[in-house]
Design a protein around this motif. Structure first.
Motif, short mmCIF file in Angstrom:
data_model
loop_
_atom_site.label_atom_id
_atom_site.label_comp_id
_atom_site.label_asym_id
_atom_site.label_seq_id
_atom_site.Cartn_x
_atom_site.Cartn_y
_atom_site.Cartn_z
N PHE A 16 0.83 -1.22 0.00
CA PHE A 16 0.00 0.00 0.00
C PHE A 16 0.86 1.27 0.00
CE2 PHE A 16 -1.78 3.29 2.92
CZ PHE A 16 -2.59 3.90 1.98
N ILE A 17 1.79 1.37 0.98
CA ILE A 17 2.44 2.68 1.19
C ILE A 17 3.67 2.86 0.30
CG2 ILE A 17 4.11 2.24 3.07
CD1 ILE A 17 1.48 5.05 3.03
N GLY A 18 4.29 1.76 -0.17
CA GLY A 18 5.46 1.92 -1.05
C GLY A 18 5.14 2.83 -2.24
N GLY A 56 11.62 -11.71 -4.21
CA GLY A 56 12.01 -12.60 -3.12
C GLY A 56 12.44 -11.82 -1.88
N HIS A 57 11.97 -10.55 -1.75
CA HIS A 57 12.29 -9.71 -0.58
C HIS A 57 13.80 -9.57 -0.37
CE1 HIS A 57 8.03 -10.83 1.01
NE2 HIS A 57 8.00 -9.84 0.16
N ASP A 58 14.53 -9.51 -1.50
CA ASP A 58 15.99 -9.45 -1.45
C ASP A 58 16.45 -8.00 -1.19
OD1 ASP A 58 18.69 -9.69 -1.78
OD2 ASP A 58 18.60 -10.08 -3.95
N VAL A 82 16.16 -4.65 10.96
CA VAL A 82 17.26 -5.29 10.23
C VAL A 82 17.52 -4.55 8.91
CG1 VAL A 82 15.86 -7.06 9.08
CG2 VAL A 82 18.23 -7.53 9.55
N GLN A 83 16.46 -4.07 8.27
CA GLN A 83 16.64 -3.39 6.98
C GLN A 83 17.26 -2.00 7.16
OE1 GLN A 83 12.76 -3.85 5.09
NE2 GLN A 83 13.19 -5.98 4.58
N SER A 84 16.89 -1.31 8.25
CA SER A 84 17.51 0.00 8.54
C SER A 84 19.01 -0.18 8.82
CB SER A 84 16.86 0.66 9.76
OG SER A 84 15.54 1.01 9.49
N GLU A 97 9.57 3.65 7.41
CA GLU A 97 8.17 3.80 7.83
C GLU A 97 8.05 3.62 9.34
OE1 GLU A 97 5.41 4.85 7.31
OE2 GLU A 97 5.34 5.26 5.18
N LYS A 98 6.95 4.14 9.88
CA LYS A 98 6.67 4.00 11.30
C LYS A 98 5.92 2.71 11.53
CE LYS A 98 2.86 4.05 11.24
NZ LYS A 98 1.82 3.27 10.51
N PRO A 99 5.87 2.13 12.71
CA PRO A 99 6.77 2.46 13.81
C PRO A 99 8.19 2.03 13.44
CG PRO A 99 5.47 0.51 14.33
CD PRO A 99 4.95 1.02 13.03
N1 LIG Z 1 2.88 6.72 7.11
C1 LIG Z 1 1.71 6.20 6.81
O1 LIG Z 1 0.74 6.91 6.66
C2 LIG Z 1 1.60 4.71 6.62
C3 LIG Z 1 0.44 4.17 6.03
C4 LIG Z 1 0.38 2.79 5.83
C5 LIG Z 1 1.43 1.97 6.23
N2 LIG Z 1 2.52 2.54 6.83
C6 LIG Z 1 3.64 1.66 7.28
O2 LIG Z 1 4.25 1.12 6.10
C7 LIG Z 1 4.65 -0.22 6.33
C8 LIG Z 1 4.00 -1.14 5.28
O3 LIG Z 1 2.61 -1.06 5.39
P1 LIG Z 1 1.66 -1.38 4.13
O4 LIG Z 1 0.30 -0.95 4.60
O5 LIG Z 1 2.18 -0.79 2.88
O6 LIG Z 1 1.75 -2.97 4.09
P2 LIG Z 1 1.46 -3.95 2.86
O7 LIG Z 1 1.24 -5.26 3.46
O8 LIG Z 1 0.42 -3.36 1.97
O9 LIG Z 1 2.84 -3.95 2.04
C9 LIG Z 1 4.02 -4.48 2.58
C10 LIG Z 1 5.00 -4.75 1.43
O10 LIG Z 1 6.24 -5.22 1.99
C11 LIG Z 1 6.66 -6.39 1.29
N3 LIG Z 1 7.47 -7.19 2.20
C12 LIG Z 1 7.08 -8.10 3.12
N4 LIG Z 1 8.15 -8.61 3.76
C13 LIG Z 1 9.25 -8.02 3.20
C14 LIG Z 1 10.64 -8.14 3.41
N5 LIG Z 1 11.16 -8.97 4.31
N6 LIG Z 1 11.47 -7.36 2.67
C15 LIG Z 1 10.98 -6.52 1.74
N7 LIG Z 1 9.65 -6.36 1.50
C16 LIG Z 1 8.80 -7.11 2.23
C17 LIG Z 1 5.36 -7.06 0.86
O11 LIG Z 1 5.59 -7.94 -0.24
C18 LIG Z 1 4.54 -5.83 0.47
O12 LIG Z 1 4.90 -5.40 -0.83
C19 LIG Z 1 4.26 -0.55 7.77
O13 LIG Z 1 5.38 -0.36 8.60
C20 LIG Z 1 3.19 0.49 8.11
O14 LIG Z 1 3.16 0.83 9.49
C21 LIG Z 1 2.61 3.87 7.02
#
Ligand SMILES: NC(=O)c1ccc[n+]([C@@H]2O[C@H](COP(=O)([O-])OP(=O)(O)OC[C@H]3O[C@@H](n4cnc5c(N)ncnc54)[C@H](O)[C@@H]3O)[C@@H](O)[C@H]2O)c1
Length: 379
Positions: A16-18, A56-58, A82-84, A97-99
């Motif tokens: 979603f947020i990427g 593959g989450h590489d 770990v990623q940071s 992203e938070k937290p």
């Molecule tokens: N600032 C904001 O307004 C806001 C809004 C939504 C989400 N977020 C934060 O963003 C983060 C993701 O939330 P989202 O809603 O996009 O989740 P999501 O589930 O929609 O997307 C997560 C993505 O991460 C990938 N992923 C999973 N494990 C992984 C790994 N080990 N390495 C790399 N990629 C991996 C998934 O394949 C997916 O593409 C969370 O930390 C959430 O708190 C922030």
């Protein structure tokens, strides 16, 4: 304005947020050279014409990529630590992203590693960059509201209302022990401390879980997605749907916050009301351009962004009054602030850093302790 065009980003996570990060960076003219995620990352890369894809989450290949200067971490919470660390060790600037991570042990390590690395490390508390939030902050700093007496507000959503609503966040092992407070409550807490210029010093919390079992789809589900799900299984839930938190701030102000992800009809509503001895100010994120001023002896006012009485956010707003700015524009302003700090070596001091991210985890742990022990916690 300093050019940001030479800086190159890489994005971890394509859910979603990427793509929200991607869109905001593209609006600023920042190049995005790589993305990492599941197989779905290929679709996102094709949509946005991102040249390098690591499936593959590489993430290690992405952080090592020489064509990436700034790593954006948008994976689920469990992976942030770990990623940071990997991005900092590869010599990259980081927007996480938070937290910030799952525990204060992890966030304390990130504070120290970021300090030693000497790179810009930002935590994505984007709510700070609504013009209305910057306006409220300027008014508090100038003393327009007088002494701050109390703060009231909430963060309400309804996307987890039904038993069939499922996301990785409902599992403590994926998102952290606190869900509603960690996921959205920390946005409110970070924003209010930012506006007041004052941290929380004590709190009392009460949590409750409406759905103790949810229906978990078999397979990956993206946040806020309405995809039809064929097969589900029972999933015990160990995180809260709702929280009430009483607060004391360092400047003497008192506060109360309600957080819910099961509030029918509230899609994504952050409400902040700040009551001072001279006047009050209140705002909600579903009407982002409108700020209300409350007065005891004069008429109240509802003031539009970029019109008379609401001009303190200049530099962090691009459109004239009446042309609405909202959620995506805040991300653009946040990244303008972060990337300008990277490009110039001088920060405007507005975006959340690793210390601010650590502070939110300290609050989360205090909330959990208060709830379990049924008492006030001093920070
Ligand atoms: N600032 C904001 O307004 C806001 C809004 C939504 C989400 N977020 C934060 O963003 C983060 C993701 O939330 P989202 O809603 O996009 O989740 P999501 O589930 O929609 O997307 C997560 C993505 O991460 C990938 N992923 C999973 N494990 C992984 C790994 N080990 N390495 C790399 N990629 C991996 C998934 O394949 C997916 O593409 C969370 O930390 C959430 O708190 C922030």
């Amino acid at each position: 304005m300093t050019s940001l065009h030479h800086l190159r980003a890489g994005i971890i996570g394509s859910g979603f947020i990427g793509p929200v990060h991607i869109e905001a960076l593209r609006r600023l003219g920042v190049k995005i050279n790589a993305i990492c995620g599941s197989e779905r990352a290929r679709e996102v890369a094709a949509r946005w014409d991102i040249p390098q894809v690591f499936t593959g989450h590489d993430f290690q290949s992405l952080v090592n990529c020489p064509e990436v200067d700034v790593v954006h971490i948008t994976s689920p919470n469990r992976h942030h630590h770990v990623q940071s660390l990997a991005a900092l060790r590869a010599g990259k600037h980081v927007v996480c992203e938070k937290p910030l991570a799952m525990t204060t042990t992890e966030t304390a390590e990130l504070v120290e590693t970021a300090r030693q690395a000497g790179k810009v490390f930002a935590v994505n508390y984007n709510v700070r960059f609504y013009p209305a939030v910057l306006q409220m902050r300027a008014m508090v700093q100038r003393g327009d509201l007088g002494e701050i007496i109390h703060v009231n507000g909430s963060y309400m959503q309804d996307w987890l209302l039904k038993e069939t609503d499922y996301n990785w966040r409902v599992l403590a092992s994926e998102g952290g022990e606190l869900r509603a407070v960690g996921d959205i409550g920390t946005h409110w807490l970070d924003t209010v401390s930012f506006i007041l210029g004052s941290p929380v010093t004590e709190l009392l919390a009460d949590l409750s879980t409406f759905h103790r079992t949810r229906q978990r789809p078999v397979g990956e589900v993206q946040t806020f997605s309405n995809e039809a799900v064929a097969h589900t299984e029972d999933c015990p839930v160990d995180t809260e749907d709702f929280a009430s938190v009483l607060l004391g701030f360092d400047n003497g102000a008192r506060g109360n916050l309600a957080v819910s992800q099961v509030a029918a009809g509230r899609k994504n509503c952050i409400r902040i009301e700040i009551y001072g001895a001279k006047q009050s100010v209140w705002w909600d994120s579903e009407n982002p351009d409108l700020l209300h001023y409350g007065r005891r002896d004069d008429a109240n006012a509802a003031v539009l962004r970029a019109s008379a009485g609401f001009t303190d956010a200049s530099g962090y707003t691009d459109y004239p009054a009446g042309h609405a700015e909202g959620f995506p524009d805040g991300f653009k302003m946040l990244y303008r602030s972060i990337y300008t700090a990277i490009a110039t070596g001088t920060s405007d001091g507005l975006f959340a850093d690793a210390v601010a991210g650590h502070e939110e985890l300290r609050l989360c742990e205090a909330v959990m302790q208060s709830h379990r022990e049924r008492r006030w916690i001093n920070l």
